[in-house]
Scaffold this active site. Structure first.
Site, PDB file in Angstrom:
ATOM      1  N   HIS A  73      -4.954  -9.043   6.029  1.00  0.00           N
ATOM      2  CA  HIS A  73      -6.061  -8.503   5.237  1.00  0.00           C
ATOM      3  C   HIS A  73      -6.939  -9.606   4.665  1.00  0.00           C
ATOM      4  O   HIS A  73      -8.047  -9.341   4.207  1.00  0.00           O
ATOM      5  CB  HIS A  73      -5.556  -7.562   4.139  1.00  0.00           C
ATOM      6  N   ASP A  91       0.876  -6.859   8.513  1.00  0.00           N
ATOM      7  CA  ASP A  91      -0.124  -7.562   7.698  1.00  0.00           C
ATOM      8  C   ASP A  91       0.132  -9.064   7.746  1.00  0.00           C
ATOM      9  O   ASP A  91       0.592  -9.670   6.788  1.00  0.00           O
ATOM     10  CB  ASP A  91      -0.065  -7.043   6.256  1.00  0.00           C
ATOM     11  N   SER A 134      -2.785 -13.007  -2.345  1.00  0.00           N
ATOM     12  CA  SER A 134      -2.591 -12.418  -1.027  1.00  0.00           C
ATOM     13  C   SER A 134      -2.385 -13.494   0.033  1.00  0.00           C
ATOM     14  O   SER A 134      -3.070 -14.517   0.046  1.00  0.00           O
ATOM     15  CB  SER A 134      -3.807 -11.577  -0.644  1.00  0.00           C
TER      16      SER A 134
END
Length: 279
Positions: free
Chosen positions: A94, A140, A233
């Site tokens: 992402h 992911d 992230s």
């Protein structure tokens, strides 16, 4: 009603060039009501980083990188990541979804977000897992290839992927430069760390299963006062023996999360894919 985060990217041009956190720059955690997931009806939500953490010495995480995005006349921290070879970084899909490699750089060999004595390396190819979809949380992960190999040193080291079983109750550590206050706007300059405890997938699925099923490619961790969210992230979750156990992926809208677990991509589950693409 339970709300969870999924990530989308929105780039907004602004004249802000100081240290304030540009919420529109980074992959943004957005909330979905439980009866809407995993549809793409997305709305903004407060964002955060290693909440409740503390400063981390470079010696603790010499594999940590900052993924930078070209932003007007400067580069800004967008996500974390881990060196897994001299020429390869692993991060979250992402973070790179929809991005051009030419607009991204990797900063390494430092625990200071805004400086490094090694300089920054432009990203070469981005190898995103072929099954990843922007509005879902599975697969992911992305591999980033560097144009030139880094030189290992005291401050620059590779992180080995954890292949041993990590089970419910094991202690782990998360690292990142994300916001330290869920309501804040300033990124810390010094790398932060937070201690968490692994929660088995069955128990994690009891919390999340009705919203987003936990599958073997995910690993869950919890601490009621410490967690990672936006800005962290793609960064590492490491085991007690300092190996890469998870990649920061998604979690609850509240940071720190209370009784809801943070969820990470489990590199061990995708080891064959990583090995095939590593340089």
């Amino acid at each position: 009603m339970i709300k969870i985060f999924l990530v989308t990217i929105l780039i907004v041009i602004t004249v802000t060039v100081d240290a304030r956190f540009p919420r529109s720059l980074q992959p943004k955690w957005a909330y979905l009501d439980s009866n809407e997931f995993p549809r793409s009806k997305i709305g903004d939500s407060p964002i955060a980083g290693v909440v409740g953490g503390q400063d981390a010495d470079l010696a603790e995480a010499p594999f940590q990188i900052s993924l930078l995005k070209d932003y007007l006349i400067m580069k800004r921290h967008m996500c974390g990541g881990s060196l897994i070879s001299e020429s390869t970084v692993v991060t979250a899909a992402h973070c790179t979804y929809g991005q051009k490699a030419s607009s991204l750089s990797v900063r390494y060999g430092t625990n200071q977000r805004t400086s490094s004595s090694y300089g920054d390396l432009k990203v070469k190819p981005i190898i995103q897992h072929e099954s990843y979809e922007q509005d879902q949380t599975q697969t992911d992960k992305t591999i980033i290839i560097l144009p030139n190999p880094v030189v290992p040193s005291t401050n620059v080291q590779m992180n080995e992927i954890e292949t041993e079983d990590i089970v419910d109750g094991d202690k782990v550590t998360i690292y990142g430069w994300g916001l330290t206050d869920g309501n804040g706007k300033d990124l810390p300059d010094k790398l932060q760390k937070g201690s968490m405890t692994i929660v088995g997938n069955d128990r994690c699925n009891e919390k999340w299963g009705s919203i987003n099923a936990i599958h073997p490619g995910m690993i869950c961790a919890l601490d009621k006062t410490q967690s990672g969210c936006n800005g962290d992230s793609g960064g590492p979750l490491v085991s007690a023996n300092r190996k890469l156990t998870g990649i920061v992926s998604w979690g609850p809208s509240k940071c720190p999360p209370g009784e809801y677990m943070s969820v990470f991509t489990r590199p061990k589950y995708y080891l064959d894919w990583i090995t095939k693409n590593i340089v």
